[in-house]
Design a protein around this motif. Structure first.
Motif, short mmCIF file in Angstrom:
data_model
loop_
_atom_site.label_atom_id
_atom_site.label_comp_id
_atom_site.label_asym_id
_atom_site.label_seq_id
_atom_site.Cartn_x
_atom_site.Cartn_y
_atom_site.Cartn_z
N GLY A 71 22.51 42.49 2.17
CA GLY A 71 21.43 41.65 1.70
C GLY A 71 20.60 40.73 3.04
N ASP A 72 20.46 39.63 2.90
CA ASP A 72 20.11 38.65 3.82
C ASP A 72 21.81 38.26 4.63
N TRP A 73 22.44 38.08 4.14
CA TRP A 73 23.33 37.51 5.06
C TRP A 73 24.35 38.34 6.11
N LEU A 74 24.46 37.92 7.54
CA LEU A 74 25.45 38.28 7.90
C LEU A 74 27.12 38.32 7.96
N ALA A 75 27.62 39.56 6.95
CA ALA A 75 28.53 38.70 6.19
C ALA A 75 29.85 38.75 7.12
N GLN A 76 30.48 39.79 8.10
CA GLN A 76 31.00 39.92 8.99
C GLN A 76 30.41 40.36 10.39
N LEU A 77 31.19 39.63 11.58
CA LEU A 77 30.57 40.50 12.64
C LEU A 77 32.27 39.69 13.95
N TYR A 78 32.71 40.75 14.22
CA TYR A 78 34.15 40.58 14.82
C TYR A 78 33.93 41.39 15.95
N VAL A 79 34.59 40.92 17.42
CA VAL A 79 34.65 41.86 18.18
C VAL A 79 36.12 41.73 18.65
N ASP A 80 36.85 42.38 19.61
CA ASP A 80 38.17 42.82 20.14
C ASP A 80 38.32 41.45 20.68
N PRO A 81 39.59 41.00 20.55
CA PRO A 81 39.01 39.97 22.18
C PRO A 81 39.70 39.83 23.13
N ASP A 82 39.63 41.71 23.69
CA ASP A 82 39.80 42.19 25.12
C ASP A 82 38.16 42.35 25.43
N HIS A 83 37.20 42.39 24.72
CA HIS A 83 35.83 42.89 25.32
C HIS A 83 34.97 41.87 24.54
N GLN A 84 35.75 39.91 24.03
CA GLN A 84 34.91 39.41 24.35
C GLN A 84 34.17 38.54 25.14
N GLY A 85 32.84 38.03 25.43
CA GLY A 85 32.35 37.53 26.57
C GLY A 85 31.31 39.16 27.48
N ALA A 86 31.92 40.32 27.06
CA ALA A 86 30.88 41.48 27.70
C ALA A 86 29.54 41.76 27.20
N GLY A 87 29.08 40.62 25.93
CA GLY A 87 27.66 41.33 25.68
C GLY A 87 28.00 41.69 24.08
N VAL A 88 29.43 42.49 22.78
CA VAL A 88 29.30 43.38 22.48
C VAL A 88 29.12 42.46 21.37
N GLY A 89 29.17 41.64 21.10
CA GLY A 89 28.78 40.47 19.81
C GLY A 89 27.70 40.30 19.72
N ARG A 90 26.43 39.89 21.06
CA ARG A 90 25.70 39.68 21.06
C ARG A 90 24.51 41.48 20.73
N ALA A 91 24.92 42.28 21.05
CA ALA A 91 24.77 43.34 20.84
C ALA A 91 24.44 43.48 18.98
N LEU A 92 25.53 43.77 18.65
CA LEU A 92 25.61 43.09 17.55
C LEU A 92 25.01 42.68 16.46
N LEU A 93 24.95 41.55 16.81
CA LEU A 93 23.67 39.88 16.47
C LEU A 93 22.63 40.10 16.47
N ASP A 94 21.76 41.38 17.62
CA ASP A 94 20.99 41.20 17.69
C ASP A 94 20.31 42.32 16.88
N ASP A 95 21.27 43.59 16.93
CA ASP A 95 21.20 45.30 16.38
C ASP A 95 21.24 44.39 14.13
N ALA A 96 21.79 43.20 13.68
CA ALA A 96 21.53 42.76 12.95
C ALA A 96 20.17 41.79 12.61
N VAL A 97 19.60 41.11 13.44
CA VAL A 97 18.63 40.28 13.45
C VAL A 97 17.78 42.02 13.12
N ARG A 98 17.37 42.32 14.01
CA ARG A 98 16.73 43.38 13.86
C ARG A 98 16.24 44.45 12.19
N ALA A 99 17.64 44.45 12.08
CA ALA A 99 17.80 45.20 10.46
C ALA A 99 17.39 43.91 9.02
#
Length: 149
Positions: A71-99
């Motif tokens: 619905g209008d909730w971001l229910a989950q957002l998880y990034v592998d610890p080895d990939h945190q800080g590399a823009g993965v979370g932000r890319a997923l969050l931006d994708d969710a906001v576009r939706a």
């Protein structure tokens, strides 16, 4: 890193379960999980992947993150610890906001300071705090919302 974001599929349940469990254990070692791996995998397959908009981030074919919008909730957002800080979370969050261009809300545990800073830096605003009575972990949480300008 070459990041690809695609829709989640039923056969992602095992990889997403492993990523969620690893990410939570590293980011929140103080958080007791109310479910074992088998129950979490069932929930991932039959609730998250079956009923939410799931997007999976891949780097070289390896699952490195995922986000689920319900619905209008971001229910989950998880990034592998080895990939945190590399823009993965932000890319997923931006994708969710576009939706959900009309707005999006989420909940995060109060003690998860790194996640709180991440959402605040992305323009989410703290709107509420709770004592943990509304989540199964019984951990104090807060609600953030994002609204378009």
């Amino acid at each position: 890193m070459t990041l690809l974001i695609r829709d989640g599929a039923p056969d992602d349940a095992e990889a997403l379960t492993a990523l969620l469990r690893r990410s939570r254990s590293v980011a929140m070692p103080w958080l007791a999980s109310p479910h074992d791996e088998a129950a979490t995998r069932w929930w991932m397959a039959h609730v998250v992947l079956a009923g939410q908009r799931v997007r999976v981030a891949l780097d070289g074919g390896r699952v490195v993150g995922f986000a689920a919008v319900d619905g209008d909730w971001l229910a989950q957002l998880y990034v592998d610890p080895d990939h945190q800080g590399a823009g993965v979370g932000r890319a997923l969050l931006d994708d969710a906001v576009r939706a959900r261009p009309e707005g999006l809300s989420l909940r995060v545990f109060q003690r998860n300071i790194r996640a709180r800073h991440f959402y605040e830096a992305a323009g989410f605003t703290l709107v509420d705090e709770d004592d943990g009575s509304r989540n199964e972990e019984r951990e104090a949480d807060c609600t953030y919302t994002w609204s378009p300008p």
